[in-house]
Design an enzyme around this catalytic site. Structure first.
Site, PDB file in Angstrom:
ATOM      1  N   GLU A  26     -37.668  22.835  82.682  1.00  0.00           N
ATOM      2  CA  GLU A  26     -37.897  21.559  82.010  1.00  0.00           C
ATOM      3  C   GLU A  26     -36.687  21.220  81.163  1.00  0.00           C
ATOM      4  O   GLU A  26     -35.651  21.890  81.261  1.00  0.00           O
ATOM      5  CB  GLU A  26     -39.177  21.624  81.167  1.00  0.00           C
ATOM      6  CG  GLU A  26     -39.162  22.695  80.091  1.00  0.00           C
ATOM      7  CD  GLU A  26     -40.365  22.590  79.149  1.00  0.00           C
ATOM      8  OE1 GLU A  26     -40.768  21.481  78.811  1.00  0.00           O
ATOM      9  OE2 GLU A  26     -40.858  23.653  78.735  1.00  0.00           O
TER      10      GLU A  26
ATOM     11  N   LYS B 117     -45.481  25.814  71.470  1.00  0.00           N
ATOM     12  CA  LYS B 117     -44.647  24.896  70.683  1.00  0.00           C
ATOM     13  C   LYS B 117     -44.247  25.589  69.380  1.00  0.00           C
ATOM     14  O   LYS B 117     -44.707  25.232  68.293  1.00  0.00           O
ATOM     15  CB  LYS B 117     -45.407  23.584  70.430  1.00  0.00           C
ATOM     16  CG  LYS B 117     -44.697  22.366  71.027  1.00  0.00           C
ATOM     17  CD  LYS B 117     -45.530  21.115  70.938  1.00  0.00           C
ATOM     18  CE  LYS B 117     -44.673  19.875  70.876  1.00  0.00           C
ATOM     19  NZ  LYS B 117     -43.895  19.610  72.110  1.00  0.00           N
TER      20      LYS B 117
ATOM     21  N   ARG C  68     -53.666  23.601  72.334  1.00  0.00           N
ATOM     22  CA  ARG C  68     -52.315  24.133  72.519  1.00  0.00           C
ATOM     23  C   ARG C  68     -51.803  24.769  71.230  1.00  0.00           C
ATOM     24  O   ARG C  68     -51.137  25.802  71.264  1.00  0.00           O
ATOM     25  CB  ARG C  68     -51.384  23.010  72.994  1.00  0.00           C
ATOM     26  CG  ARG C  68     -50.067  23.510  73.539  1.00  0.00           C
ATOM     27  CD  ARG C  68     -49.315  22.409  74.270  1.00  0.00           C
ATOM     28  NE  ARG C  68     -48.952  21.317  73.371  1.00  0.00           N
ATOM     29  CZ  ARG C  68     -48.404  20.173  73.777  1.00  0.00           C
ATOM     30  NH1 ARG C  68     -48.153  19.969  75.064  1.00  0.00           N
ATOM     31  NH2 ARG C  68     -48.106  19.226  72.912  1.00  0.00           N
TER      32      ARG C  68
END
Ligand SMILES: *Cc1c(COP(=O)(O)O)cnc(C)c1O
Length: 341
Positions: free
Chosen positions: A220, A184, A82
């Site tokens: 989210e 992120k 990620r």
């Protein structure tokens, strides 16, 4: 090895400098080997890319002490992957996968005295991050980068039992349809601060963000993915290109299907459907899964029938199974547990 004299069970989620951290530098088109250092401070140029244009991304994962006393990290390969995705999207150099995994192991090992003992509920949080350290004044990628990993012991998320969470549907958006919501990147969290401070002032724990394009679909929160349980016991999670792909959520979906024999589905979830679900949880490394009791949309409330005082039955089964896997009480799927020691 002597454990630090820390009241593990009463730790919160707060920074503290620990023993050693890993630092590697990227310059002239390549990474150096990296070193461990006791120095918690960074000196960099006033015009560093991270300071001017927020060129930075990070990861978060945990090391656990298992029931039989081993120290393990949960699925670090997925964090490494990620972070690679985050780096590519931000025009940052990728830190090589094998060296990344080695560095995680090294940082945990060298901070073994900060790894909370089994049974305390506390864990060692691992924070890898990278930032543009070279000067840029025109908007462009930096020429130089620093990659670091530090660790901090963090307390149990649920102190004295589950604390059901209340949420508001945010007036703000988190991520644009073709933006950076799926990585992120530090910038996603800077821009969420006003929304979360506002939510807290109004008495809510978290924000539910809807899709920015239509504001009809669930995305989210600022730092966790949603799981819903339908009244006929199906586990559902929203599908969207602007959701950060939570490793905990992906693991819980696997556990639901392969350990608990539940039907699972990842699909678009309309906010209008939420009132019909039986349970709602927030998934992320911090809590694994935290039960949501109430969602407020412009003053109208959706309350979930289970989870008023404790976790709903399916949320609890999911929680118990995944934490059992992480703590070595339940056999893990192949490749999920990286043994450090
Ligand atoms: C980190 C994060 C999550 C949770 O991901 P995990 O890999 O499960 O810790 C979910 N949403 C956002 C926006 C995040 O930053």
């Amino acid at each position: 090895m002597n454990k630090q004299n820390i009241d593990w069970a009463n730790l919160g989620f707060a920074y503290m400098p620990t023993g050693e951290r890993f630092v590697a530098n990227y310059k002239d088109g390549k990474w150096d080997d990296g070193v461990m250092t006791a120095d918690a401070n960074i000196v960099m140029n006033e015009c560093a890319g991270v300071l001017q244009y927020a060129q930075t991304c990070f990861e978060g994962m945990k090391a656990y002490t298992t029931e039989d006393g081993r120290i393990v990290v949960f699925r670090p390969d997925l964090n490494v992957q990620r972070m690679e995705d985050s780096c590519k999207r931000l025009e940052m150099p990728v830190f090589p996968k094998d060296k990344f995994i080695d560095a995680i192991c090294r940082v945990v090992k060298e901070n073994e005295d900060f790894v909370p003992p089994y049974g305390t509920g506390a864990t060692l949080y691992i924070r890898p991050y990278m930032f543009g350290s070279g000067p840029v004044i025109g908007v462009k990628p930096s020429d130089e980068y620093q990659f670091r990993i530090f660790t901090i012991p963090v307390g149990p998320y649920f102190k004295g039992g589950a604390k059901p969470i209340t949420i508001k549907v945010s007036d703000f958006d988190r991520a644009a349809p073709h933006g950076t919501g799926n990585i992120k990147a530090g910038l996603n969290y800077a821009m969420s601060l006003h929304a979360i401070v506002t939510a807290h002032e109004e008495g809510f724990d978290e924000n539910m963000y809807l899709d920015a394009a239509t504001r009809t679909k669930v995305e989210e929160t600022g730092g966790a993915n949603f799981l819903f349980i339908t009244k006929d016991n199906k586990v559902i999670t929203p599908k969207s290109n602007s959701i950060l792909p939570s490793i905990t959520r992906r693991s819980l979906m696997y556990v639901a299907e392969h350990y608990l024999g539940l039907e699972t589905e990842q699909r678009e979830v309309y906010f209008d459907e939420v009132k019909d679900f039986a349970e709602c949880g927030l998934c992320g490394t911090a809590a694994v899964i935290a039960p949501v009791v109430k969602i407020n949309e412009l003053g109208r409330e959706i309350c979930f029938p289970s989870g008023m005082d404790e976790m709903g039955p399916f949320t609890k089964m999911l929680y118990d199974t995944l934490t059992g896997i992480q703590m070595g009480r339940i056999e893990a799927p192949e490749g999920w547990i990286k043994e450090i020691k």
